[in-house]
Design an enzyme around this catalytic site. Structure first.
Site, PDB file in Angstrom:
ATOM      1  N   HIS A 156     -22.879 -78.639  51.567  1.00  0.00           N
ATOM      2  CA  HIS A 156     -23.149 -79.608  51.456  1.00  0.00           C
ATOM      3  C   HIS A 156     -22.532 -80.443  53.015  1.00  0.00           C
ATOM      4  CE1 HIS A 156     -23.766 -78.613  47.287  1.00  0.00           C
ATOM      5  NE2 HIS A 156     -24.901 -79.439  47.832  1.00  0.00           N
ATOM      6  N   GLY A 215     -32.144 -79.203  52.157  1.00  0.00           N
ATOM      7  CA  GLY A 215     -31.609 -79.495  52.833  1.00  0.00           C
ATOM      8  C   GLY A 215     -30.790 -78.076  53.157  1.00  0.00           C
ATOM      9  N   SER A 274     -34.722 -62.390  87.822  1.00  0.00           N
ATOM     10  CA  SER A 274     -35.907 -62.565  88.466  1.00  0.00           C
ATOM     11  C   SER A 274     -35.311 -62.082  89.772  1.00  0.00           C
ATOM     12  CB  SER A 274     -36.498 -63.516  88.032  1.00  0.00           C
ATOM     13  OG  SER A 274     -37.002 -63.891  87.729  1.00  0.00           O
ATOM     14  N   THR A 280     -38.952 -72.628  94.539  1.00  0.00           N
ATOM     15  CA  THR A 280     -39.654 -72.555  93.373  1.00  0.00           C
ATOM     16  C   THR A 280     -38.326 -72.706  92.095  1.00  0.00           C
ATOM     17  OG1 THR A 280     -39.107 -69.773  93.763  1.00  0.00           O
ATOM     18  CG2 THR A 280     -41.665 -70.636  94.504  1.00  0.00           C
ATOM     19  N   LYS A 282     -26.709 -73.196  40.724  1.00  0.00           N
ATOM     20  CA  LYS A 282     -25.291 -73.227  41.659  1.00  0.00           C
ATOM     21  C   LYS A 282     -24.776 -73.606  40.827  1.00  0.00           C
ATOM     22  CE  LYS A 282     -27.140 -74.722  45.213  1.00  0.00           C
ATOM     23  NZ  LYS A 282     -28.774 -74.966  44.736  1.00  0.00           N
TER      24      LYS A 282
END
Length: 577
Positions: A220, A57, A445, A495, A108
């Site tokens: 965690h 995880g 655009s 469009t 750890k």
């Protein structure tokens, strides 16, 4: 329960390791165990083996750091669960039988990891193996010392690198243990989260309100030390660094002007790369302002907490030897391939190319007065800024929801341009200058298409300002836009919010054709053009998109006018007012 892209909840830890090994020819799985090892174990003969691991995880930790010059192997548990004693012991045996000159375990500081790795260490020692364990506790969150000590979080990755580089260089187990222990003590990490995380098949570990962030949480999803209102990135970074280095904080890192550090800006899993870059820049700037030298900066996902939207900052005090170890080559896939050098916000910029002198435009037309032009442009800008939210809302149905922002950028840029200089009165010069502004500042655009239209219209107006010239200019601008369209598109194709500007412009151009007739009533023709543009914009509500982002969206979601066409109609209306 949040959605997860897994095959099975119970098998997700095994599946992610299998995928990693399948894609990396330098890795191998240890049969019957959730253990990943280097595929060239013969190369560690006579060298110290470095093993680490912990719950899954946190990808790319831990298996992403297996490789020459870093970890020899890792042992993975289920999601957020410590690996078993048996798997850790089997990994120790595997590297020992490959000829390792001792084994260093990097763990750890979590109870489960310490217990399981510690028990495996005792059993391996009973078998005659020289095994040591370094426990990393780099968390700077807690202001008062706890019985369990500081949690081990992202700084552990730097310890992996230092230990692996020393081992690759042939250092003894005693030397590696000593130097790694010292480096771990000169290091601090602090996390900040905007959201919780959730183990596959389970609900989120905690809840945060929409306007809250949490400081000092664990990897965690464990509780942090403070909840606070969401801050801008620079203020959030300042808060983190202040907490990490506050002398009244029992877990603080002592940082004085002139210190040299390695900085790690770590994505906790769900933060966008855009946000991560902003945080990284703020961290470098804040440290520089404190007189701290950033010898190296690492930015990316190094130790995550599943999909948690958050970031952690790690600082390791370094000398020249530690920097060399950080720079040492490794084949570990998750370690960044960076050019060695310091981080700074003060890099000299590359000078922009100097634009050549423009040919002066000869203008014979008179055109409207500059003051009148300024009033008209101000109306256009105010109109676009007032409808920013509406355009964004219309755009969300067919794209990225930024049409209003894009047009607002253009409006602000035109305002600033007018403050800097009076707009030219001659039509061709005016439209050409506006084209330069939108091409430079509007973006997207839309900016390019407006720029095409204005540039072509300006060219058509050179030396002219009579009524037919404006009708010709509209046609010239539309033709320039159409040349940039995908093949087969024409007015009415609707469009997306940039290409659909053509629908409103084309309708207005049709209505302007009477200007070519002698004695045309200018106001009547302009009013008709605005009405035609508005009707064309409304008609886009019922068209099916043929290209652009909207073409990928189900037509059932597009039962609304297109924002690009709406914006053009509004601009024409503001000009006529």
């Amino acid at each position: 329960v949040p959605k997860k892209l897994v095959t099975t909840v119970s098998g997700c830890a095994d599946d992610t390791l299998a995928g990693l090994v399948a894609c990396n020819p330098g890795l191998r799985l240890l049969q019957g165990h959730r253990v990943v090892l280097r595929n060239d174990l013969a190369a560690i003969r006579g060298r110290v083996a470095v093993l680490s691991g912990g719950g899954s995880g946190h990808e790319p930790a831990h298996a992403g750091y297996v490789g020459k010059g870093m970890l020899t192997g890792v042992v993975a548990g289920a999601v957020f669960a410590s690996p078993s004693v048996g798997s850790v012991l089997t990994a120790i045996r595997a590297v020992t039988q490959a000829g390792a000159a001792g084994v260093l375990l990097i763990v750890k500081n979590y109870t489960g990891d310490r217990l399981n790795f510690g028990m495996a260490l005792e059993r391996a020692r009973a078998e005659g193996t020289d095994v040591r364990m370094v426990v990393v506790g780099d968390d700077c969150a807690f202001t008062t010392p706890g019985k369990a000590g500081r949690r081990g979080i992202c700084g552990t990755v730097l310890i992996h690198k230092v230990a692996g580089a020393l081992a690759e260089a042939g250092a003894s187990l005693d030397e590696i243990e000593k130097k790694v222990t010292a480096a771990a003590k000169a290091m601090g990490t602090l996390g900040l989260s905007l959201s919780p995380c959730s183990i596959p098949g389970s609900k989120p570990s905690f809840q945060l309100a929409a306007d809250e962030m949490e400081l000092g949480l664990g990897i965690h999803g464990e509780a942090g030390v403070r909840r606070m209102k969401v801050l801008p990135a620079d203020k959030a970074v300042e808060t983190m660094l202040k907490h990490m280095t506050d002398p009244s904080n029992a877990s603080h890192l002592s940082l004085t002007p002139g210190s040299s550090v390695v900085l790690v800006v770590n994505n906790l899993g769900g933060l966008s790369c855009l946000e991560l870059g902003i945080v990284a820049g703020a961290a470098v700037r804040c440290l520089e302002n404190r007189g701290i030298s950033i010898a190296r900066a690492l930015v990316g996902s190094f130790m995550t907490a599943l999909e948690m939207a958050g970031v952690s900052l790690t600082l390791m005090l370094v000398d020249e030897e530690l920097v060399r170890l950080i720079d040492a080559k490794t084949t570990a896939m998750a370690w960044p391939n960076l050019l060695a050098g310091p981080a700074t916000t003060r890099r000299e910029e590359i000078p922009a190319p100097v634009e050549g002198p423009r040919k002066p435009q000869e203008e014979t037309g008179t055109g409207p007065g500059s003051a009148r032009v300024q009033r008209v442009l101000e109306r256009v800008c105010s109109t676009l800024l007032d409808m920013q939210d509406r355009l964004n809302e219309l755009d969300r149905g067919a794209g990225d929801g930024d049409c209003g922002h894009t047009h607002a950028r253009a409006a602000q840029a035109i305002r600033e341009w007018m403050r800097a200089r009076p707009p030219p009165a001659a039509p061709a010069q005016l439209l050409s200058a506006l084209a330069d502004v939108v091409l430079e500042e509007m973006g997207g655009s839309s900016g390019v298409l407006y720029g095409l239209f204005l540039t072509a219209a300006a060219r058509s107006l050179r030396g002219r300002s009579d009524y037919p010239a404006w009708a010709d200019a509209m046609d010239a601008g539309i033709e320039a836009m159409q040349r940039s369209f995908p093949p087969g598109l024409s007015p009415g194709s609707q469009t997306n919010s940039c290409f659909s500007q053509l629908d409103s412009l084309f309708a207005a151009a049709q209505a302007l054709r009477p200007l070519r007739s002698p004695g045309a009533n200018l106001l009547q023709v302009l009013a008709a053009a605005v009405q035609s543009a508005e009707a064309a914009a409304e008609a886009t509500r019922h068209m099916e998109a043929a290209a652009g982002r909207a073409s990928y969206v189900r037509s059932s979601r597009l039962e609304q006018p297109d924002p690009g066409a709406v914006a053009v109609a509004a601009v024409l209306g503001a000009v006529l007012e």
